[in-house]
Write an enzyme that holds these catalytic residues in place. Structure first.
Site, PDB file in Angstrom:
ATOM      1  N   LYS A  63       0.805  -1.221   0.000  1.00 41.19           N
ATOM      2  CA  LYS A  63       0.000   0.000   0.000  1.00 41.19           C
ATOM      3  C   LYS A  63       0.840   1.275   0.000  1.00 41.19           C
ATOM      4  CE  LYS A  63      -4.613  -1.323   1.152  1.00 41.19           C
ATOM      5  NZ  LYS A  63      -4.497  -2.687   1.718  1.00 41.19           N
ATOM      6  N   SER A  67      -8.489   0.122   7.384  1.00 33.54           N
ATOM      7  CA  SER A  67      -8.421  -0.876   8.448  1.00 33.54           C
ATOM      8  C   SER A  67      -6.975  -1.119   8.847  1.00 33.54           C
ATOM      9  CB  SER A  67      -9.070  -2.180   7.996  1.00 33.54           C
ATOM     10  OG  SER A  67      -8.389  -2.668   6.872  1.00 33.54           O
ATOM     11  N   GLU A  70     -10.221 -13.551  -2.394  1.00 33.24           N
ATOM     12  CA  GLU A  70     -10.759 -12.857  -1.220  1.00 33.24           C
ATOM     13  C   GLU A  70     -11.153 -13.874  -0.153  1.00 33.24           C
ATOM     14  OE1 GLU A  70     -14.109 -10.568  -2.532  1.00 33.24           O
ATOM     15  OE2 GLU A  70     -15.097 -12.317  -3.376  1.00 33.24           O
ATOM     16  N   GLY A  83     -16.297 -13.305   3.026  1.00 31.06           N
ATOM     17  CA  GLY A  83     -16.796 -12.082   2.374  1.00 31.06           C
ATOM     18  C   GLY A  83     -16.525 -12.124   0.890  1.00 31.06           C
ATOM     19  N   ASP A 110     -17.874 -10.856  -1.716  1.00 25.92           N
ATOM     20  CA  ASP A 110     -18.605  -9.859  -2.513  1.00 25.92           C
ATOM     21  C   ASP A 110     -17.957  -9.651  -3.884  1.00 25.92           C
ATOM     22  OD1 ASP A 110     -16.565  -8.554  -0.686  1.00 25.92           O
ATOM     23  OD2 ASP A 110     -16.891  -6.975  -2.156  1.00 25.92           O
ATOM     24  N   SER A 149       1.038  -9.838  -0.242  1.00 22.33           N
ATOM     25  CA  SER A 149       0.722  -8.405  -0.216  1.00 22.33           C
ATOM     26  C   SER A 149       1.165  -7.669   1.036  1.00 22.33           C
ATOM     27  CB  SER A 149      -0.776  -8.214  -0.445  1.00 22.33           C
ATOM     28  OG  SER A 149      -1.502  -9.018   0.459  1.00 22.33           O
TER      29      SER A 149
HETATM   30  C1  LIG Z   1      -5.238  -3.637   1.491  1.00 22.70           C
HETATM   31  C2  LIG Z   1      -4.643  -4.980   1.422  1.00 22.70           C
HETATM   32  C3  LIG Z   1      -5.091  -5.939   0.506  1.00 22.70           C
HETATM   33  C4  LIG Z   1      -6.246  -5.680  -0.430  1.00 22.70           C
HETATM   34  O1  LIG Z   1      -5.954  -4.668  -1.331  1.00 22.70           O
HETATM   35  P1  LIG Z   1      -7.107  -3.919  -2.152  1.00 22.70           P
HETATM   36  O2  LIG Z   1      -6.390  -2.942  -2.985  1.00 22.70           O
HETATM   37  O3  LIG Z   1      -8.033  -3.302  -1.153  1.00 22.70           O
HETATM   38  O4  LIG Z   1      -7.810  -4.986  -2.921  1.00 22.70           O
HETATM   39  C5  LIG Z   1      -4.433  -7.150   0.456  1.00 22.70           C
HETATM   40  N1  LIG Z   1      -3.421  -7.443   1.285  1.00 22.70           N
HETATM   41  C6  LIG Z   1      -2.968  -6.554   2.189  1.00 22.70           C
HETATM   42  C7  LIG Z   1      -1.828  -6.939   3.066  1.00 22.70           C
HETATM   43  C8  LIG Z   1      -3.555  -5.298   2.290  1.00 22.70           C
HETATM   44  O5  LIG Z   1      -3.101  -4.425   3.191  1.00 22.70           O
END
Ligand SMILES: *Cc1c(COP(=O)(O)O)cnc(C)c1O
Length: 320
Positions: A54, A79, A205, A209, A211, A305
């Site tokens: 992010k 979050s 996902e 959830g 969605d 991620s």
């Molecule tokens: C935010 C996040 C996601 C999901 O990313 P989106 O762009 O909201 O789909 C996945 N893994 C981690 C570690 C995140 O912080």
């Protein structure tokens, strides 16, 4: 609706991130390759600055602020990881940051956001609407709202992780990407379609959830209650307008993984690869493992991620 970002925007984001974001490693494991009968490439965004991809989207978005926006400041809701990403990016760029966080966010994430210099405002995620609180603060104080996923500069920034993966690993047969609101998946899609056009692209996902899966399959954005899952980075209630357009156009399918599958993957990473990966970060590999038969002999990319996890909780999960 603002124009959808394109691959050129990902390339421009990569230039802005140069010297600020880490170029994270792409790791491989003979153990998992043997298990899967495939060649896996892990893009380790758990080793990114502040512990998740992010940082890429937030820094890209904030670095495009004009003088007035920089002086007034940024506001966002998150979050956790987007909060830290905005707080860190803002402090690097000298921009004041206000962060709206759920009052039950992991303690480590809240503390880190404050340490990065973010001014934290809390809300109840089960009864209050964070988007409304964000919009109100933006209007009252002239702040610029940078949402966690539904913004062209955020999407383009997130796409730089997959871009680096393709640059390093070459073309792939499949790419698995954790999915919350879809910033990471839609950004990855822009890079995949430009650099590895035949690569099958899967968003993953939490089972609790789904969605995104329902939206993808029905063609309409589906809204749900905040799902109860250990994958706190993917507890989103709906995809974004922009992210959904790109995902619908470019993704091949949306899959799900259970909390039990995520825990098994966290254990694999800790034991075999000496990596700390947070539950949400394990969504991609969990789905890939479940698709083992289809992936035989293929070259498979997986985005890890993030790695921000409360160590006491990690210990409890791994001890189960
Ligand atoms: C935010 C996040 C996601 C999901 O990313 P989106 O762009 O909201 O789909 C996945 N893994 C981690 C570690 C995140 O912080």
């Amino acid at each position: 609706m603002p124009t959808l970002p394109a691959y050129d925007d990902v390339r421009a984001a990569a230039e802005r991130l140069q010297g600020y974001a880490h170029r994270t490693p792409v790791l491989t494991s003979r153990t998992i390759d043997r298990e899967m009968g495939a060649k896996l490439f892990f893009k380790c965004e758990n080793l990114q600055r502040m512990g998740a991809f992010k940082f890429r989207g937030a820094f890209n978005a904030l670095s495009r602020f004009d003088e007035r926006q920089r002086r007034a400041g940024v506001v966002t809701y998150s979050s956790g990881n987007h909060a830290q990403a905005v707080a860190l990016s803002a402090s690097l760029l000298g921009i004041p940051a206000t962060i709206i966080m759920p009052n039950d966010a992991p303690a480590a994430k809240m503390a880190a956001t404050r340490e990065y210099g973010g001014n934290v405002v809390t809300y109840d995620r089960y009864t209050e609407d964070r988007e409304q609180i964000g919009r109100a603060l933006a209007e009252e104080r002239g702040l610029t709202l940078i949402p966690p996923y539904d913004h062209p500069d955020v999407i383009a920034g997130q796409g730089t992780a997959a871009r680096e993966l393709f640059e390093e690993a070459g073309e792939l047969d499949a790419l698995f990407v954790p999915l919350g609101g879809g910033g990471l998946l839609s950004g990855s899609a822009l890079s995949a379609r430009a650099l590895s056009p035949r690569c099958a692209l899967y968003g993953v996902e939490p089972e609790a959830g789904n969605d995104g899966q329902r939206s993808f399959r029905s063609g309409e954005i589906v809204h749900i209650e905040t799902p109860k899952t250990i994958a706190d980075g993917a507890q989103t209630q709906h995809l974004g307008v922009l992210t959904f357009e790109i995902i619908r156009r470019d993704a091949d399918d949306i899959l799900t993984a259970s909390d039990a599958q995520l825990i098994a993957c966290m254990r694999f990473f800790a034991e075999r690869m000496k990596l700390v990966v947070e539950p949400t970060g394990c969504l991609g590999i969990a789905a890939a493992r479940a698709m083992k038969d289809t992936l035989k002999g293929k070259r498979v990319g997986v985005i890890l991620s993030g790695g921000n996890v409360d160590i006491a909780r990690l210990g409890a999960w791994l001890g189960q």
